[in-house]
Write an enzyme that holds these catalytic residues in place. Structure first.
Site, mmCIF file in Angstrom:
data_model
loop_
_atom_site.group_PDB
_atom_site.id
_atom_site.type_symbol
_atom_site.label_atom_id
_atom_site.label_comp_id
_atom_site.label_asym_id
_atom_site.label_seq_id
_atom_site.Cartn_x
_atom_site.Cartn_y
_atom_site.Cartn_z
ATOM 1 N N GLY A 176 -3.066 4.621 -7.652
ATOM 2 C CA GLY A 176 -3.611 5.854 -8.680
ATOM 3 C C GLY A 176 -2.685 6.534 -9.322
ATOM 4 O O GLY A 176 -2.535 7.171 -9.877
ATOM 5 N N MET A 177 -1.342 7.000 -8.170
ATOM 6 C CA MET A 177 -0.120 7.551 -8.488
ATOM 7 C C MET A 177 1.090 6.395 -9.048
ATOM 8 O O MET A 177 2.113 7.445 -9.176
ATOM 9 C CB MET A 177 -0.222 8.346 -8.134
ATOM 10 C CG MET A 177 0.012 8.200 -6.594
ATOM 11 S SD MET A 177 0.359 10.532 -5.112
ATOM 12 C CE MET A 177 2.342 10.688 -5.405
ATOM 13 N N ASP B 205 -1.554 9.948 6.305
ATOM 14 C CA ASP B 205 -2.300 9.373 5.830
ATOM 15 C C ASP B 205 -1.771 8.106 6.760
ATOM 16 O O ASP B 205 -1.937 6.722 5.820
ATOM 17 C CB ASP B 205 -1.576 9.098 3.986
ATOM 18 C CG ASP B 205 -2.871 8.318 3.042
ATOM 19 O OD1 ASP B 205 -3.942 8.232 4.046
ATOM 20 O OD2 ASP B 205 -2.727 6.994 2.475
ATOM 21 N N GLU C 163 3.551 2.430 -8.760
ATOM 22 C CA GLU C 163 2.829 0.843 -8.762
ATOM 23 C C GLU C 163 4.091 0.868 -8.052
ATOM 24 O O GLU C 163 5.361 1.389 -8.228
ATOM 25 C CB GLU C 163 2.987 0.131 -10.474
ATOM 26 C CG GLU C 163 1.898 1.116 -10.755
ATOM 27 C CD GLU C 163 1.794 0.270 -12.561
ATOM 28 O OE1 GLU C 163 3.016 -1.003 -12.477
ATOM 29 O OE2 GLU C 163 0.480 0.084 -13.325
ATOM 30 N N VAL C 164 4.100 -0.372 -7.776
ATOM 31 C CA VAL C 164 5.623 -1.041 -6.611
ATOM 32 C C VAL C 164 5.279 -2.073 -7.200
ATOM 33 O O VAL C 164 4.895 -2.949 -7.174
ATOM 34 C CB VAL C 164 5.019 -0.285 -5.520
ATOM 35 C CG1 VAL C 164 5.657 -1.448 -4.386
ATOM 36 C CG2 VAL C 164 4.503 0.564 -4.937
ATOM 37 N N LYS D 172 9.068 1.043 -6.048
ATOM 38 C CA LYS D 172 8.073 2.679 -6.028
ATOM 39 C C LYS D 172 8.313 3.653 -7.778
ATOM 40 O O LYS D 172 9.446 4.157 -7.055
ATOM 41 C CB LYS D 172 7.556 3.230 -4.845
ATOM 42 C CG LYS D 172 6.102 3.783 -4.823
ATOM 43 C CD LYS D 172 6.160 4.367 -3.806
ATOM 44 C CE LYS D 172 4.937 5.054 -3.271
ATOM 45 N NZ LYS D 172 4.647 6.016 -2.396
#
Length: 290
Positions: free
Chosen positions: A36-37, A152, A39-40, A55
């Site tokens: 959602g926040m 997380d 891209e890698v 990232k």
């Protein structure tokens, strides 16, 4: 029940050419993940001929909550990761910004699956699961000693590769929502983290301590050994309610109900049950205890 995170609208795909133009340092090879926040990408750090996981934050176009600062959280991740040197924590090599203000992290590229991917074939052998979990707890003990709560811990944030001897090596990733434990206050109405692995106090928006990570490790242990989560609803909101209200299921009983004759030591069952206590005062207080 806390409100859902604000809806965020993003630009279209990240302009990878912008990253290539940062001093000519990185050459994009392929995309390996997107969320959602961020891209890698698998990229080459050309100056040293090294593969990296690059990232890149996708900048929000708008947010209903002006305090929901993705850029600030991303920079915090870079600052924290840059100070970590541990075999079970992903290594940060470099970080910075693109010419148009996006923020990137160039991290150790781990050539291996996530625990989530391993579990697509079913539960892990108990001994194998414990070997991976032991490494995760060592990583968390290290970060906790340096004042950082992950917040997380989940199967998706544990990568598994091999060390030079061919043994499995777990790597804890994604400290993007971690918090300095001595300064952390709750996030109010914003819920961040994986609903399937979130402790009750985090759902309620309360200040957190290391026992939040203890709870999440208990969830991951249950998932790895049984193949399912202990608390699961139809959608994120019901899952969060289950963490708050449903009794802790027995690891051993769940295995027995699945059949197959797998044995779960009573000490392991007791540890997972304690880690999943609704009241954090009833959990192991530190990763040393775990």
């Amino acid at each position: 029940m806390p409100a859902e995170p604000p809806e965020i609208a993003f630009d279209e795909d990240v302009d990878t050419d912008a990253v290539d133009r940062i001093d000519g340092r990185f050459r994009i090879v392929r995309q390996v993940a997107r969320g959602g926040m961020s891209e890698v990408y698998l990229a080459e750090q050309e100056a040293v001929g090294r593969d990296v996981a690059l990232k890149i934050l996708k900048p929000p176009q708008h947010s209903d909550d002006p305090n929901y600062d993705f850029l600030s959280k991303f920079r915090d991740e870079a600052r924290r990761l840059a100070s970590f040197q541990h075999p079970n924590v992903v290594t940060l090599y470099d970080f910075g910004e693109t010419h148009d203000g996006r923020v990137f992290l160039a991290m150790e590229f781990v050539d291996g699956p996530r625990v989530t991917d391993l579990l697509r074939k079913g539960p892990l052998d108990t001994v194998r699961a414990l070997r991976i979990l032991e490494q995760v707890t060592k990583a968390l003990r290290y970060t906790h000693q340096r004042g950082v709560i992950h917040r997380d811990v989940s199967p998706a944030n544990i990568l598994v590769t091999t060390d030079p001897d061919g043994d499995e090596l777990a790597k804890l990733i994604d400290f993007g929502i971690s918090a300095e434990k001595e300064n952390h206050e709750g996030d109010g109405d914003i819920i961040v983290g994986s609903p399937s692995c979130m402790p009750p106090e985090q759902i309620r928006g309360e200040p957190l301590d290391v026992r939040a990570d203890v709870y999440s490790v208990g969830i991951v242990a249950f998932r790895m050994i049984t193949g399912r989560y202990p608390f699961r609803g139809n959608g994120p909101t019901e899952t969060l309610r289950a963490h708050l209200n449903e009794p802790v299921p027995s690891l051993a009983r769940t295995i027995a109900e699945q059949g197959g004759g797998r044995h779960v030591p009573k000490e392991l069952d007791a540890l997972v049950t304690a880690a999943l206590a609704k009241d954090r005062n009833d959990r192991p207080a530190t990763m040393d205890e775990v």
